[in-house]
Design a protein around this motif. Structure first.
Motif, PDB file in Angstrom:
ATOM      1  N   UNK A 208       1.592   1.364  14.618  1.00 61.48           N
ATOM      2  CA  UNK A 208       1.598   1.992  13.296  1.00 61.48           C
ATOM      3  C   UNK A 208       0.318   2.802  13.125  1.00 61.48           C
TER       4      UNK A 208
ATOM      5  N   UNK B  73       6.656   6.823  -0.588  1.00 56.37           N
ATOM      6  CA  UNK B  73       5.360   6.569   0.023  1.00 56.37           C
ATOM      7  C   UNK B  73       4.376   7.659  -0.353  1.00 56.37           C
ATOM      8  N   UNK B  74       3.196   7.257  -0.731  1.00 56.86           N
ATOM      9  CA  UNK B  74       2.087   8.168  -0.942  1.00 56.86           C
ATOM     10  C   UNK B  74       2.436   9.319  -1.873  1.00 56.86           C
TER      11      UNK B  74
ATOM     12  N   UNK C 260      -1.790   4.952   9.995  1.00 61.60           N
ATOM     13  CA  UNK C 260      -1.949   5.386   8.609  1.00 61.60           C
ATOM     14  C   UNK C 260      -3.094   6.379   8.558  1.00 61.60           C
TER      15      UNK C 260
ATOM     16  N   UNK D 293       0.799  -1.215   0.000  1.00 62.79           N
ATOM     17  CA  UNK D 293       0.000   0.000   0.000  1.00 62.79           C
ATOM     18  C   UNK D 293       0.832   1.266   0.000  1.00 62.79           C
ATOM     19  N   UNK D 294       1.961   1.215   0.638  1.00 61.78           N
ATOM     20  CA  UNK D 294       2.688   2.457   0.853  1.00 61.78           C
ATOM     21  C   UNK D 294       3.691   2.794  -0.227  1.00 61.78           C
ATOM     22  N   UNK D 295       4.256   1.794  -0.852  1.00 62.64           N
ATOM     23  CA  UNK D 295       5.265   2.090  -1.866  1.00 62.64           C
ATOM     24  C   UNK D 295       4.545   2.349  -3.179  1.00 62.64           C
ATOM     25  N   UNK D 296       4.334   3.592  -3.468  1.00 63.08           N
ATOM     26  CA  UNK D 296       3.675   3.973  -4.707  1.00 63.08           C
ATOM     27  C   UNK D 296       4.684   4.249  -5.787  1.00 63.08           C
ATOM     28  N   UNK D 297       4.224   4.694  -6.935  1.00 62.04           N
ATOM     29  CA  UNK D 297       5.148   5.034  -7.995  1.00 62.04           C
ATOM     30  C   UNK D 297       5.997   6.240  -7.617  1.00 62.04           C
TER      31      UNK D 297
ATOM     32  N   UNK E  50       2.077   8.076   7.217  1.00 60.59           N
ATOM     33  CA  UNK E  50       2.286   6.702   7.662  1.00 60.59           C
ATOM     34  C   UNK E  50       3.420   6.741   8.672  1.00 60.59           C
TER      35      UNK E  50
END
Lengths: 334, 285
Positions: free
Chosen positions: B255, B5-6, B257, A21-25, B269
């Motif tokens: 954690x 991330x994001x 999110x 979920x967290x490692x996006x492009x 996150x």
């Protein structure tokens, strides 16, 4: 053993989900993305679209192909700068990494003011001396008339230099405060200094901030006030000198002083930079600045591109004398 | 820790007049919640003979820990910032009768973040605080599995320093109060206990000004947020070794999110490892 297995399963499930979920492009730094981000942020935050009758959609359409065709960062910066210059706003600029700010040169900046601070101190100020710091200079023009020159409101925390000047000037009964060619800086500092000249809190104008994506989405009119500041306030007659290069925070200072019954503004109309700037950045680390709010006078008129008219209008000339200062001296000697 | 991330920004505001391919953020909570709930449910069902972990009537724990986080505050920057931080919390747990458990905690943290995207210039300093409360009910008197409600209030003050040569500092705030479902599972391990807790906001109120924070500008606004715009998961995995008298240690992995859907979204996150000193205030020893 079961507990360990349970904890391991939970942790692995968590990590797996996190990883997916967290490692996006990777963040996109291609010129199209940079241009679109800049265009959108200006669209979301710039305050003068309606007032200046700017068709931002059209401007985006014109400059986007040029931005995509740029062959270097410098060329792209030039395109972005030209797009921002279409806003014709002295508070708007872009600074690529490494410096070299590209900004709009407003019409007022091209007008000569014929102001020379050195000449003032050579010809008019009897006891010209620098203050304890380096931000202002002051002296006496006559035994009862003090003079404080504030070339800029850049920085913070040096309003105490004005306190030192007021203390050093002693028992003068008239004061001339010169903000000619003062291009602004920190408005909180400008108001802090103006607070050295008021005996009570006064409303001197209003401001509205962009508050939504629509070009006419603004907050209500928020009071702008000046309050007494410093260990002592000078409440005798004050003459504030302004000219076409008195801009931005300098205009906040002029408006604040205008709200004081013992202050008279002498000189030329100010620059007319009524936008409050914010700073933003692009994904590639370049920064840009744009006006996000609009400042108004007490009668709720904006002075963007117009300026603040003085109480006593005096036009400077190329002659050796300083007609603005001389008029203020004459007024102070009455 | 969380590369990129994001980082895929959505199209916000009105669409530009020129064609821009839309991008969509992956919603972090949906798969995460599913994975964890499945893991917890399986574990719970598989542990029908699980050793029930008794909760003292009152238990107070002081935590201190290290945090690693990634955060996008689009009001300040399109870049994602990440880095380490420190946190501390005061945590209370207690039981009401044989089935109900209440929990409350107050925490604070400090994080110093640097850009994860693009050049490394520019920094963020975050000062945040949170207040949490939960009310849980065990499925049965001997079950380690609980369900209930949890509320979380958090406030983050961001000091954002833009890259040189501008070097300008602006301040941004984000605050949210949310209420949502929570699940928890605990069981004894030897003479200690292990526990997992999960909660997710369903409805809340959010304060996220449109731009940077300035006094008296009238920009503050509070809006009601539902699960459609305020998504998140808070989770804790904790292990408490056997207590010595009324005192003991607690090790916790947390954690959080958060994905606040706005014109200028906020996404974060973070995870942390904490060590706590706990004091039992009643119950059997």
């Amino acid at each position: 053993m079961k507990a360990v297995r349970f904890a391991t399963i939970a942790a692995l499930a968590s990590l797996a989900a996190c990883g997916d979920a967290l490692v996006g492009p990777a963040a996109s730094t291609d010129r199209g993305s940079l241009f679109d981000d800049l265009w959108r942020q200006v669209d979301l935050h710039y305050s003068f679209f309606t007032l200046k009758r700017i068709n931002w959609d059209s401007i985006g359409n014109v400059y986007r192909p040029q931005a995509l065709a740029a062959k270097s960062d410098a060329e792209f910066a030039g395109v972005a700068g030209r797009m921002l210059n279409e806003l014709k706003d002295a508070h708007v600029s872009i600074t690529p990494a490494g410096g070299g700010t590209i900004r709009y040169r407003a019409r007022f900046e091209l007008e000569p003011t014929f102001f020379d601070a050195r000449r003032v101190f050579q010809r008019y100020v009897a006891e010209g001396a620098p203050a304890a710091g380096t931000h202002i200079r002051f002296g006496k023009i006559a035994p009862s008339t003090g003079y404080i020159y504030i070339p800029s409101f850049l920085g913070t925390g040096w309003a105490g230099e004005v306190d030192a000047a007021l203390a050093a000037l002693g028992n003068v009964t008239r004061m001339i405060v010169d903000v000619r060619d003062n291009g602004g800086g920190t408005n909180a500092l400008a108001l802090d200094i103006a607070g050295r000249f008021t005996d009570r809190t006064r409303t001197f104008g209003y401001m509205r901030r962009r508050s939504g994506p629509g070009h006419d989405d603004f907050t209500g009119f928020n009071d702008q006030t000046v309050s007494p500041a410093g260990p002592a306030q000078f409440t005798g007659p004050v003459f504030v000198l302004s000219n076409r290069h008195s801009a931005s925070s300098s205009e906040d200072f002029v408006r604040a002083m205008s709200a004081m019954p013992h202050a008279t503004i002498v000189g030329d109309t100010t620059a007319g930079a009524a936008g409050g700037p914010i700073v933003r950045e692009l994904i590639n680390g370049w920064t840009y600045q744009l006006s996000e709010w609009i400042e108004y006078t007490l009668d709720r008129a904006t002075f963007e591109d117009v300026g603040l008219a003085p109480d006593v209008l005096v036009k400077a000339t190329a002659a050796d004398a300083d007609p603005i200062l001389e008029r203020a001296i004459a007024l102070a000697s009455r | 820790m969380y590369p990129n991330v994001l980082s895929d920004l959505p199209t916000w505001g009105r669409p530009p007049p020129f064609a821009v391919p839309p991008t969509y953020m992956k919603r972090p909570n949906a798969p995460l919640v599913a994975c964890l709930l499945v893991a917890v449910a399986r574990a719970a069902s598989a542990q029908s003979d699980a050793t029930f972990a008794p909760v003292p009537p009152h238990q107070l724990t002081i935590f201190a820990g290290a945090t690693q986080s990634a955060r996008l505050e689009a009001t300040a920057s399109p870049r994602t910032f990440g880095g380490p931080g420190i946190s501390a919390a005061l945590d209370y747990r207690g039981t009401m009768g044989s089935l109900w458990t209440v929990g409350a905690s107050v925490g604070a943290g400090y994080r110093r973040l640097s850009p994860l995207d693009g050049p490394k210039s520019g920094t963020q300093q975050l000062f945040d605080g949170d207040v949490r409360a939960s009310l849980m009910r065990r499925l049965s008197a001997r079950s380690g599995f609980s369900v209930g409600l949890a509320s979380t209030t958090n406030y983050t003050y961001t000091e954002h320093r833009y890259p040189e040569p501008t070097g300008r500092v602006s301040h941004f705030v984000f605050g949210a109060t949310a209420l949502g479902p929570a699940v928890a599972y605990s069981r004894s391990v030897g003479r200690g206990a292990v526990g997992v807790e999960l909660s997710s906001p369903m409805i809340g109120m959010v304060s996220h000004p449109y731009s940077d924070n300035r006094t008296g500008d009238g920009l503050s606004r509070i809006r009601v947020a539902t699960a459609a715009d305020l998504r998140g998961v808070n989770g804790t995995l904790r292990y408490a070794p056997p207590m010595k008298g009324d005192w003991g240690m607690v090790y916790a992995y947390r954690f959080n999110l958060l994905d606040y859907k706005d014109l200028q979204p906020v996404r974060s996150a973070s995870h942390s490892l904490s060590i706590g000193i706990t004091r039992r205030l009643g119950g059997e020893r």
